[in-house]
Design a protein around this motif. Structure first.
Motif, PDB file in Angstrom:
ATOM      1  N   ARG A  24       0.819  -1.227   0.000  1.00  0.00           N
ATOM      2  CA  ARG A  24       0.000   0.000   0.000  1.00  0.00           C
ATOM      3  C   ARG A  24       0.847   1.269   0.000  1.00  0.00           C
ATOM      4  O   ARG A  24       0.587   2.221   0.734  1.00  0.00           O
ATOM      5  N   ASN A  40       7.367   1.790   3.292  1.00  0.00           N
ATOM      6  CA  ASN A  40       6.818   0.434   3.247  1.00  0.00           C
ATOM      7  C   ASN A  40       7.328  -0.369   2.052  1.00  0.00           C
ATOM      8  O   ASN A  40       7.154  -1.580   2.009  1.00  0.00           O
ATOM      9  N   ASP A  70       3.267 -10.295   1.614  1.00  0.00           N
ATOM     10  CA  ASP A  70       1.965  -9.654   1.739  1.00  0.00           C
ATOM     11  C   ASP A  70       1.949  -8.687   2.917  1.00  0.00           C
ATOM     12  O   ASP A  70       2.633  -8.893   3.918  1.00  0.00           O
ATOM     13  N   ILE A  71       1.159  -7.644   2.826  1.00  0.00           N
ATOM     14  CA  ILE A  71       1.055  -6.637   3.886  1.00  0.00           C
ATOM     15  C   ILE A  71       0.665  -7.273   5.227  1.00  0.00           C
ATOM     16  O   ILE A  71       1.140  -6.872   6.272  1.00  0.00           O
ATOM     17  N   ARG A  72      -0.161  -8.316   5.203  1.00  0.00           N
ATOM     18  CA  ARG A  72      -0.574  -8.962   6.459  1.00  0.00           C
ATOM     19  C   ARG A  72       0.611  -9.617   7.159  1.00  0.00           C
ATOM     20  O   ARG A  72       0.716  -9.586   8.378  1.00  0.00           O
ATOM     21  N   VAL A  73       1.515 -10.188   6.384  1.00  0.00           N
ATOM     22  CA  VAL A  73       2.705 -10.802   6.957  1.00  0.00           C
ATOM     23  C   VAL A  73       3.579  -9.733   7.600  1.00  0.00           C
ATOM     24  O   VAL A  73       4.066  -9.892   8.718  1.00  0.00           O
ATOM     25  N   CYS A  74       3.755  -8.616   6.901  1.00  0.00           N
ATOM     26  CA  CYS A  74       4.568  -7.521   7.442  1.00  0.00           C
ATOM     27  C   CYS A  74       3.953  -6.942   8.707  1.00  0.00           C
ATOM     28  O   CYS A  74       4.670  -6.619   9.656  1.00  0.00           O
ATOM     29  N   GLU A  75       2.640  -6.801   8.747  1.00  0.00           N
ATOM     30  CA  GLU A  75       1.978  -6.293   9.946  1.00  0.00           C
ATOM     31  C   GLU A  75       2.182  -7.239  11.115  1.00  0.00           C
ATOM     32  O   GLU A  75       2.404  -6.809  12.246  1.00  0.00           O
ATOM     33  N   MET A  76       2.123  -8.535  10.836  1.00  0.00           N
ATOM     34  CA  MET A  76       2.346  -9.521  11.894  1.00  0.00           C
ATOM     35  C   MET A  76       3.779  -9.428  12.406  1.00  0.00           C
ATOM     36  O   MET A  76       4.017  -9.440  13.623  1.00  0.00           O
ATOM     37  N   ASN A  78       5.724  -6.815  12.342  1.00  0.00           N
ATOM     38  CA  ASN A  78       5.850  -5.564  13.107  1.00  0.00           C
ATOM     39  C   ASN A  78       5.270  -5.705  14.507  1.00  0.00           C
ATOM     40  O   ASN A  78       5.809  -5.127  15.455  1.00  0.00           O
ATOM     41  N   ARG A  79       4.186  -6.454  14.665  1.00  0.00           N
ATOM     42  CA  ARG A  79       3.612  -6.658  16.002  1.00  0.00           C
ATOM     43  C   ARG A  79       4.564  -7.452  16.887  1.00  0.00           C
ATOM     44  O   ARG A  79       4.684  -7.183  18.083  1.00  0.00           O
TER      45      ARG A  79
END
Length: 81
Positions: A24, A40, A70-76, A78-79
């Motif tokens: 994104r 990003n 995928d963005i979801r993997v990166c968000e995970m 980062n958490r």
């Protein structure tokens, strides 16, 4: 860090890079693609490949470091970090 530039004169505002970017990075503003979240960018260059106007340029991308996440993997990730 990857530097992204958009040739505003060449960009036709099709939005393919906005839809294709898994991180994104881009948004359309006034009919032109703008890298609103360049930090990003992971250098997969999917936006560059899909751009019919070839209006995108990436500096600092090296083929050995290109990968697709995928963005979801990166968000995970980062958490966790």
């Amino acid at each position: 860090m990857i530097e992204i530039s958009v040739d505003a004169a060449a960009c036709n505002g099709c939005g393919l890079c906005v839809k294709d970017c898994p991180m994104r990075v881009y948004e359309l503003k006034d009919g032109v693609s703008v890298p609103v979240r360049p930090e990003n960018c992971m250098g997969c260059l999917s936006c560059h490949e899909i751009c019919p106007a070839q209006a995108l340029e990436h500096r600092g991308v090296y083929p050995s470091k290109r990968h697709y996440i995928d963005i979801r993997v990166c968000e995970m990730i980062n958490r966790v970090l």
